[in-house]
Design an enzyme around this catalytic site. Structure first.
Site, PDB file in Angstrom:
ATOM      1  CE  LYS A  62       0.475 -46.417  11.795  1.00 36.80           C
ATOM      2  NZ  LYS A  62       1.116 -45.533  12.756  1.00 36.80           N
ATOM      3  CB  ALA A  76      -7.276 -41.896  19.693  1.00 35.75           C
ATOM      4  CB  ALA A 134      -2.959 -47.323  11.656  1.00 38.47           C
ATOM      5  N   GLY A 193      -8.225 -47.424  13.316  1.00 45.84           N
ATOM      6  CA  GLY A 193      -9.345 -47.022  12.453  1.00 45.84           C
ATOM      7  C   GLY A 193      -9.032 -47.309  10.995  1.00 45.84           C
ATOM      8  CB  SER A 194      -5.977 -46.785   8.980  1.00 50.57           C
ATOM      9  OG  SER A 194      -5.940 -45.400   9.224  1.00 50.57           O
ATOM     10  CG  ASP A 200      -1.524 -44.632   8.815  1.00 44.32           C
ATOM     11  OD1 ASP A 200      -0.507 -44.225   8.232  1.00 44.32           O
ATOM     12  OD2 ASP A 200      -1.838 -44.288   9.973  1.00 44.32           O
TER      13      ASP A 200
END
Ligand code: C5P
Length: 317
Positions: free
Chosen positions: A28, A115, A119, A121-122, A155
């Protein structure tokens, strides 16, 4: 405690598949990221317009007697694959919600840098929810998956849905935005190394305390109006991110990346979320490819990609 759930589905509620299940999930960007005050729970009140773009991670879920996670690609060797990983937490949360043991063999193919303010990881957590829902045959509605997602990160609910959506609260309250079916052309400039989201929010608070940050973004109305038109210049003029000065303060070289993209002909450049990725809006696909090549030649990013959006959220392939 319930009896161990059998993967061949002895529970009437379940419609498990033989597997494997492959799920693709996008990154995103935030077309508008308005950061309000710090709340008592440590989060900032946000008003944001999320936009899912065509840069994807993929999760493959297979049946297993335990819960295991392996990965390849961006961040391999850096990302912890133990119980702290958001994918593992997502699978356990779905198991707890559906009251079945969280058993699966998961493999993550990662293209979204870690990082990076996109987003990733989300996104992987959203993909894990969709993948295990299909593998186990729990057949939950998107709304149920989004409800589980709220507990995993601000997120994550958006990435269950994708598209273009308004995010409020700490970002977890998601409402789709009515837009024309226009595909926008973006360039994503990926930086060397990441930025920790909490540090960027803290830096914004510090800059604001010193009176060194610009005033907070106002209403999303101009951006939402721009999304209803087809003119990329109008959209370019409406983009905004309150976290940008904080990300640039922590990583001053981002100013060079932004300048390089704009010099190369992008209509606008902005920091993506908490950075350090920068995104640029281009007039069309050809221009996006040209801007991506120039950015790579400029040496101000690790690599650059031309992508388009909006795209769907986490989906079974
Ligand atoms: O929700 P998530 O776990 O992704 O947030 C990561 C961190 O980002 C939070 O712990 C907080 O420091 C910061 N954050 C914030 N305000 C938000 C969202 C995130 O301060 N609305």
């Amino acid at each position: 405690m319930t009896e161990a759930w059998r993967p061949d589905g002895d529970d009437d509620r379940l419609r498990p598949v033989a597997g494997p299940v492959r799920v693709r999930v996008p990154a995103k960007i935030n077309l508008h990221l308005g950061v309000g005050p710090l709340r008592d729970d440590g989060y900032h009140e946000l008003t944001t317009v999320y936009h899912a773009i065509g840069l994807y991670d993929e999760i493959t879920a297979r049946r297993g007697d335990t819960l295991t996670l392996t990965m390849a690609g961006e961040g391999a060797g850096e990302l912890a694959l133990d119980d702290s990983n958001l994918i593992v937490r997502a699978v356990r949360a779905l198991g707890a919600y559906a009251k079945i043991p969280p058993l699966a063999k998961l493999h993550l193919r990662k293209s979204i840098p870690i990082a990076a303010g996109m987003a990733g990881g989300s996104a992987d957590a959203a993909a894990a929810l969709v993948a295990c829902d299909a593998l186990w045959g729990t057949g939950l509605a998107r709304e149920d998956l989004a409800e589980i997602a709220v507990g995993l990160g601000s997120d994550v609910p958006f990435l269950v849905y994708g598209g273009t959506a308004l995010g409020t609260g700490r970002g977890e309250i998601v409402n789709p935005v009515l837009v024309r079916p226009t595909l926008w052309h973006w360039v994503v400039a990926v930086a060397d190394g990441g930025l920790a989201t909490p540090a960027v929010f803290r830096e914004l608070d510090r800059l604001r305390e010193q009176g060194a940050a610009p005033p907070p973004l106002a209403s999303t109305d101009p951006l939402l109006a721009a999304l209803r038109q087809r003119d990329p210049q109008v959209l370019a003029d409406a983009l905004g991110n309150d976290l940008a000065p904080a990300a640039i303060s922590l990583r001053p070289a981002l100013a060079d990346t932004l300048a390089a993209g704009e010099e190369a002909g992008a209509l606008a450049g902005m920091v993506s979320g908490s950075g350090p990725t920068c995104v640029f809006l281009a007039r069309n696909a050809e221009m996006a490819s040209a801007v991506a090549r120039s950015l790579e030649d400029s040496g101000t990013c690790r690599y650059a990609l031309a992508v388009s959006g909006p795209v769907a959220g986490a989906r079974v392939l």
